[in-house]
Design a protein around this motif. Structure first.
Motif, short mmCIF file in Angstrom:
data_model
loop_
_atom_site.label_atom_id
_atom_site.label_comp_id
_atom_site.label_asym_id
_atom_site.label_seq_id
_atom_site.Cartn_x
_atom_site.Cartn_y
_atom_site.Cartn_z
N VAL A 172 0.84 -1.19 0.00
CA VAL A 172 0.00 0.00 0.00
C VAL A 172 0.88 1.24 0.00
CG1 VAL A 172 -1.68 1.28 1.41
CG2 VAL A 172 -1.83 -1.18 1.23
N SER A 173 0.44 2.27 -0.69
CA SER A 173 1.14 3.55 -0.70
C SER A 173 1.07 4.20 0.68
CB SER A 173 0.51 4.47 -1.73
OG SER A 173 0.92 5.80 -1.52
N TYR A 174 2.22 4.54 1.22
CA TYR A 174 2.30 5.21 2.52
C TYR A 174 1.53 6.54 2.48
CZ TYR A 174 4.31 7.34 6.69
OH TYR A 174 4.48 7.94 7.92
N GLY A 195 -4.31 10.07 2.31
CA GLY A 195 -5.31 9.91 1.25
C GLY A 195 -4.83 10.38 -0.10
N ASP A 196 -3.57 10.80 -0.20
CA ASP A 196 -3.01 11.30 -1.47
C ASP A 196 -2.57 10.13 -2.35
OD1 ASP A 196 -3.36 13.90 -0.60
OD2 ASP A 196 -1.30 14.08 0.14
N GLY A 197 -2.79 10.27 -3.65
CA GLY A 197 -2.32 9.28 -4.60
C GLY A 197 -3.15 8.02 -4.65
N ASN A 198 -2.54 6.98 -5.20
CA ASN A 198 -3.22 5.69 -5.36
C ASN A 198 -3.10 4.85 -4.10
OD1 ASN A 198 -3.89 6.22 -8.07
ND2 ASN A 198 -1.83 5.60 -8.70
N MET A 199 -4.05 3.94 -3.93
CA MET A 199 -4.04 3.05 -2.77
C MET A 199 -2.80 2.16 -2.77
SD MET A 199 -6.80 0.10 -1.57
CE MET A 199 -8.18 1.21 -1.43
#
Length: 118
Positions: A55-57, A63-67
């Motif tokens: 998962v993207s930190y 909540g920024d960017g892709n999951m």
């Protein structure tokens, strides 16, 4: 963050218990407390979630960017995990790799290519 953790868990189709087990937790309590906003996880636990579930930190925290991480993010998560972990040998290896010259990288590539062909 609790809502994003819940969103991730639901997206993966995991119960709180199954999600927690994969992280090495004995019960679902910590996951439940985070999802319900009762506690805020420390940075090491967030990195564990990101590494375990790719998962993207940034997504998890803000909540920024892709999951999910792209390949570069995955590599960074692996490096972060090693460097914050307890394996001193692995840390030394990463530091040594970071300091290799271009010539040494080419030598390493040749060795790996040779090993793959055997």
């Amino acid at each position: 963050m609790g809502e994003r953790l819940k969103e991730l868990r639901k997206y993966l189709g995991l119960s709180r218990e199954d999600f927690a087990k994969k992280l090495g937790l004995k019960s679902r309590g910590k996951i439940e407390n985070i999802e319900l906003g009762r506690t805020v996880p420390d940075d090491d636990f967030l990195k564990l979630i990101c590494t375990t579930y790719k998962v993207s930190y940034d997504w998890l925290v803000s909540g920024d960017g892709n999951m999910f991480m792209d390949d570069d993010g995955d590599a960074q998560a692996i490096v972060d995990s090693v460097m914050t972990g307890d394996n001193e040998f692995a840390k030394k290896i990463l530091v040594k790799f970071a300091k290799l010259s271009e010539e040494h990288w080419k030598q390493l590539e040749e060795i790996l290519t040779e090993l793959e062909s055997n």
